[in-house]
Design an enzyme around this catalytic site. Structure first.
Site, PDB file in Angstrom:
ATOM      1  N   GLY B 299       1.174   4.299  -1.083  1.00  0.00           N
ATOM      2  CA  GLY B 299      -0.356   3.595  -1.291  1.00  0.00           C
ATOM      3  C   GLY B 299      -0.712   2.995   0.153  1.00  0.00           C
ATOM      4  N   SER B 300      -1.278   1.774   0.036  1.00  0.00           N
ATOM      5  CA  SER B 300      -1.893   1.057   1.074  1.00  0.00           C
ATOM      6  C   SER B 300      -1.010   0.542   2.020  1.00  0.00           C
ATOM      7  CB  SER B 300      -2.755  -0.017   0.685  1.00  0.00           C
ATOM      8  OG  SER B 300      -3.650   0.188  -0.243  1.00  0.00           O
ATOM      9  N   THR B 301       0.176   0.412   1.586  1.00  0.00           N
ATOM     10  CA  THR B 301       1.181  -0.097   2.720  1.00  0.00           C
ATOM     11  C   THR B 301       1.265   0.920   4.082  1.00  0.00           C
ATOM     12  OG1 THR B 301       2.851   1.138   1.488  1.00  0.00           O
ATOM     13  CG2 THR B 301       2.653  -1.255   1.121  1.00  0.00           C
ATOM     14  N   PHE B 302       0.808   2.179   3.635  1.00  0.00           N
ATOM     15  CA  PHE B 302       0.950   3.158   4.739  1.00  0.00           C
ATOM     16  C   PHE B 302      -0.222   2.999   5.671  1.00  0.00           C
ATOM     17  CE2 PHE B 302       2.086   7.370   5.964  1.00  0.00           C
ATOM     18  CZ  PHE B 302       3.505   7.394   6.064  1.00  0.00           C
ATOM     19  N   LYS B 303      -1.136   2.104   5.587  1.00  0.00           N
ATOM     20  CA  LYS B 303      -2.262   1.995   6.390  1.00  0.00           C
ATOM     21  C   LYS B 303      -1.576   1.206   7.565  1.00  0.00           C
ATOM     22  CE  LYS B 303      -5.719   1.339   2.759  1.00  0.00           C
ATOM     23  NZ  LYS B 303      -6.189   0.408   1.801  1.00  0.00           N
TER      24      LYS B 303
END
Lengths: 394, 667
Positions: B299-303
């Site tokens: 999820g957004s942690t990958f941003k």
């Protein structure tokens, strides 16, 4: 330091100079020489028995001193025997010689009876008295020498007559040998046969008689060596122990390893490793291997020197004996001790095929020890006789 | 002596024989001496070799399985001898009656049905286990039975004194002592060990002689493994995780705590827990250490990694703004939504507010190839190399096969699978200034006495992003935990924290579509920001009641960090809010202004203060109610310093935004 003080010791040390200066160089009496030699051998033997047997004793009896204590007991028994016998004139056995021999033959026969004689390792050679084993064969050797010397002296005037001087003795020798072989005790048999030959030869029995015995000897060897598997195996093992290094050749190889690894000075008293159940009979028949391992070439050489001195003293006693009886007996007994020593050491070093034979005064074993004490006592008795005579002469 | 004349009665025969014997005996003695000389002097070395050959042997000192320790030497797993009962077979004559009688007596002792025991006793085989690993009482009772044909033998049984703490890491062994899971499996060869040969003398009966040592050596403990795991932090992580998981009735949860400086894994928690003492009583599903064996969509942690790629490749600059389409837009033929609608966002704000649309646009801007290069650079899609069994690579499809929509959603961490460990390791790379070093689980190999035999270090193996980029990303991640960010609940009291929240949709394995009600709540980050010590990733699978990483996972992060940092001796750099915020306000106002921000606060600050002060500071978060008193007692020097930090924290969001560009204009 002034001069006389320095001169004195050198005068004492050099007998020739002593003679020159008129100081008499009085040799030790033969009896004393014998005492010293035998004491040295006994003491040396005791030390080596302790070294060689302590591990086995610890394992078997939980007491490392077990065999040494028993040997001490034998010594305590043997020294009085020497004292008593040496102070008894050897001539008094004259009347009883025949009786003693017959008794010995009977004892040798008795020991063969199952239940009377104790059987150990398929051999029935012993009487069991308490925790002690008595091996009559050891005494038979001494008795045989004593009897032969009496008998030969008695027949001295008819010594050239084979019928009188040769055959009767051969028959008796055959009887003893058969009894011993029946036990079986091949080593003692060999000793008895050899002693017979020596005594007869010295006493003057015509040499041609021995040639008659050649076929008998060959037959005997064939019957009692070649046809007996374990003896034949011993011969092949003696010729090449490496054929079967873990079985028949094992004992000899282990003895060689012990002696060879000892080197010139040895591993040190008590530091040998072959007695750790590699070497069978390490404190009895193969004690020489332990000596060789722990004390090295020096130890073996010293042992040989001790026996050589014993031999020399014995021959001196024989030569200076007051009569032919003493002379023959002394020679026979000396040869008895020396032949045993030579054969034992020869077996250990692989010069002679293996046979059970203890090293006189050094190997553990009560019967052999007391029998040898008997022999030494007789030798001393003869030596005392000659001393007395010399004193009388002087 | 020779002066005496021979006696008259001595014949020539006597004399010649005597002479002959003399010669023979002397010859014999000489032969013996010669033979002895030959053996002992000439062939001496040969016989010494033979003696040594039969005397020397090697004794195999038996070994039992080595222990597993945590980094401080606490035992996590060790072997204890226990007796096992076997039968060597009965004689056929006494078979039935004897074995029945014996079974009747054994039954109550062993607590097993008589029939089963009788059957085993009656077995025709030479060796049949009746029961293994008896308790001491049972073994004693069996001994007292004196049963014919019963034998006891020592076997080593594995014990895990911490029970479920770190259960999946340590793993367990099978009945015969072979490692089946976890470290027990991956270090099986080292732990199992082998008997150690010792030079020894033996006697003629081939028994070893113990002359220098009084007794034969006891079985030796084989080599053990000292893990990087800290049992306390592991316990902490498990407690915090369990709290969150139970609060939100989640299906599962994972936490990885890593030392940011050394890449050593300090904790790996897996919920539901697993007690390796009772492997058979647990579902085999629980045996796995899912932090390495299972991948999930981050999820957004990958941003964070997308932003790293974009900045490092100079595709965007920090001040660039991106239009976030007011929360809803159609990209590459699919609709992408934000949780909150945003207009123009700067790059830090894309991270701070976690805009999916912003991330998707950046991803499309960066392009598949470049982005994929950074994804792989951070270690995704490949094994981390950690010495744990069953590690998976995750799921990173070849970038050439990415459709535009794949690229876009990968920008916010969908359509890609990572493991918790990979995620933690990648964040650690950023925390470390852009250099990657592989995570490690084992610190040392130690021998049975605990002496170090071999040491493991993680060394930096590659630079993934530049130091500058890493600093920028760290600053962005720090924003996340600050006011207005998605991860405010992650900040532990007294410490600065940086991180990134993530709430990922979960692909339904049956329908191959994202399930509408299943989410993964993720928080990953590091603390303290200035000098990262801990990198913590928290993953909670399928929570109920709430779905957001910032709500579910971030508090776990905070809970672990708040206790682990003081435990590790990291002094707080920020004051605790204290009992009275008004006082703080007053104190901060006079000094008034600009220039300081939390992440820029010199990390050496706490180092400069005296030991007394740092001790006081350290104790502050732990004793929150007493914090005021503690502060009142500190020296003047520290009072001067404290307001700076206070100011830093309170003013930070505003200052930061001023420095980096006007946020107001975007709103």
């Amino acid at each position: 330091m002034n001069r006389p003080a320095t001169d004195a010791p050198s005068a004492l040390m050099n007998p020739r100079e002593g003679e020159k200066q008129g100081i008499a160089w009085k040799p030790l009496s033969l009896e004393l020489q014998l005492w010293i030699e035998v004491s040295l051998l006994i003491a040396f033997g005791l030390i080596m028995i302790y070294s060689a047997s302590s591990i086995a004793a610890l394992k078997k009896f939980s007491d490392p001193n077990y065999y040494m204590k028993r040997q001490l007991l034998c010594i305590a028994l043997g020294l009085p025997i020497i004292l008593v016998i040496s102070r008894t004139p050897y001539r008094i056995y004259k009347e009883y010689a025949g009786t003693i021999l017959v008794a010995t033959l009977m004892v040798l026969a008795f020991v063969l009876i199952p239940g009377v004689g104790a059987e150990i390792n398929n051999a029935r050679r012993w009487f069991r008295i308490g925790s002690f084993l008595i091996q009559p064969g050891e005494y038979a050797k001494v008795v045989w020498v004593v009897f032969l010397s009496y008998s030969l002296v008695r027949k001295q005037d008819r010594i050239k007559q084979s019928r009188i001087s040769f055959w009767p003795h051969m028959v008796l020798c055959g009887a003893i040998s058969l009894l011993l072989l029946k036990e079986p005790d091949f080593g003692t048999t060999v000793m008895v046969v050899m002693l017979t030959a020596i005594m007869l030869a010295v006493a003057g029995v015509p040499c041609r008689n021995f040639f008659y015995l050649l076929p008998v000897g060959v037959l005997g060897v064939y019957r009692f060596v070649y046809l007996v598997p374990y003896r034949r195996e011993r011969i092949t093992a003696f010729l090449n122990p490496w054929i079967d290094p873990l079985d028949s050749g094992y004992q000899l190889i282990q003895a060689w390893i012990a002696v060879g690894s000892g080197g010139f000075l040895g591993k040190g008293l008590g530091a040998g490793t072959q007695k750790l159940f590699y070497l069978p009979e390490s404190y009895t028949d193969f004690i020489m291997a332990v000596i060789g391992e722990e004390l090295g070439f020096v130890g073996i050489f010293t042992t040989c020197i001790l026996f050589f001195f014993l031999f020399r003293t014995g021959l001196q006693i024989s030569k200076q004996a007051p009569d032919l009886l003493g002379s023959l007996m002394a020679l026979g007994l000396t040869m008895l001790l020396l032949l045993q020593a030579l054969l034992n050491m020869g077996v250990v070093l692989g010069l002679v095929p293996t046979k059970g034979m203890p090293l006189p005064f050094i190997s553990y074993g009560g019967s052999a020890f007391t029998a040898n004490c008997l022999a030494v006592g007789l030798l001393m008795s003869i030596a005392r006789g000659s001393e007395k005579r010399m004193d009388n002469n002087v | 002596m020779e002066k005496h004349e021979p006696r008259k009665f001595l014949t020539a025969r006597y004399l010649s024989c005597r002479f002959l014997f003399q010669v023979l005996v002397i010859l014999g003695l000489c032969t013996i001496v010669y033979k002895a000389f030959q053996l002992q002097v000439i062939e001496h070395s040969v016989w010494v070799d033979r003696a040594n050959a039969q005397l020397n042997t090697t004794f195999q000192v038996p070994a039992y399985r080595g222990s597993i320790y945590d980094r401080n030497g606490r035992l996590l797993s060790y072997s204890v001898p226990q007796r096992s009962l076997y039968t060597a077979g009965f004689s056929s004559a006494s078979l039935s009656s004897e074995s029945r009688k014996l079974a009747q007596r054994l039954g109550p002792v062993l607590g097993e049905p008589q029939q089963a025991i009788e059957k085993k006793l009656a077995s025709a085989r030479h060796f049949t286990w009746i029961k293994r690993h008896l308790t001491d009482q049972q073994a004693w009772a069996v001994e007292n039975l004196n049963g014919q044909g019963l034998n006891l033998i020592n076997e080593y049984k594995r014990f895990y004194p911490h029970r479920q703490v770190g259960g999946q890491i340590v793993g367990f062994v099978g009945m015969d002592g072979v490692g089946l899971e976890g470290v027990e499996k991956s270090f099986d060869e080292i732990l199992r060990g082998c008997s150690v040969p010792v030079g020894q003398m033996r006697d003629g009966t081939r028994k070893c002689l113990w002359m220098n040592s009084s007794a034969p050596p006891e079985p030796a403990e084989s080599l053990g493994v000292k893990l990087t795991i800290d049992a306390f932090i592991q316990y902490l992580a498990e407690c915090e995780l369990e709290k969150a998981v139970q609060k939100y009735k989640a299906r599962a949860g994972e936490v990885v705590v890593m030392d940011a400086q050394t890449s050593e894994v300090l904790a790996m928690a897996n919920w539901p827990f697993f007690d390796p003492n009772l492997p058979d009583k647990n579902d085999a599903q629980l045996w796995r250490n899912r932090t390495v064996t299972d991948s999930f969509e981050p999820g957004s942690t990958f941003k964070v990694f997308l932003m790293s790629a974009a900045l490092d490749e100079n595709m965007v600059r920090e001040r660039d703004r991106i239009y976030c389409e007011a929360g809803k837009c159609s990209l590459a033929g699919h609709q992408i939504k934000d949780v909150h609608p945003y207009g123009w966002l700067t790059m830090p704000e894309v991270i701070k507010f976690s805009s999916n649309i912003g991330a998707a646009k950046i991803a499309l801007h960066v392009g598949s190839e470049r982005y994929a290069r950074y994804i792989h650079g951070f270690g995704f899609g490949s094994l981390s190399g950690i010495q744990l069994p069953g590690e998976v690579k995750g799921l990173v499809r070849p970038y050439r096969r990415w459709r535009p929509i794949d690229l876009a959603v990968t920008g916010f961490g969908q359509a890609i699978g990572v493991t918790t460990l990979q995620l933690t390791s990648a964040i650690s790379t950023i925390a470390n200034g852009g250099e990657h070093s592989p995570p490690i689980i084992a610190r040392e190999i130690v021998d049975g006495q605990g002496k170090r035999v071999q040491e493991f270090h993680s060394s930096k193996d590659r630079r993934v992003i530049s130091k500058k980029t890493a600093d920028q990303i760290r600053a962005m991640m720090a924003l996340v935990t600050q006011e207005g960010g998605t991860g405010t609940q992650a900040a532990p009291e007294g410490y600065s924290a940086a991180g990134k929240t993530g709430t990922a949709q979960v692909m339904d394995p049956v329908t191959k579509r994202y399930a509408s009600n299943k989410y993964t709540a993720v928080f990953t980050g590091f603390t303290p920001v200035e000098q990262p010590k801990l990198v913590i990733s928290v993953v909670v699978h399928e929570p109920h009641g709430a779905i957001y990483g910032g709500v579910i996972a971030a508090p776990v992060f905070r809970g672990i960090a708040a206790k682990a940092l003081p435990y590790l001796g990291v002094t707080p750099s920020l004051p605790s809010p204290g009992p009275n915020p008004a006082v703080m306000q007053v104190k901060s106002n006079p000094s008034g202004n600009k220039g300081t921000s939390a992440h820029a606060a010199p990390p050496g600050k706490s180092g400069q203060t005296s030991a007394k002060q740092s001790a006081a500071n350290k104790s502050a978060p732990g004793k929150a109610p007493a914090a005021g008193a503690v502060q009142a007692n500190t020296t003047n020097k520290s009072r001067e310093k404290l307001p700076t930090a206070v100011r830093g924290k309170q003013e930070n969001p505003e200052k930061f935004s001023k420095a980096e560009g006007s946020i107001k204009s975007i709103y």
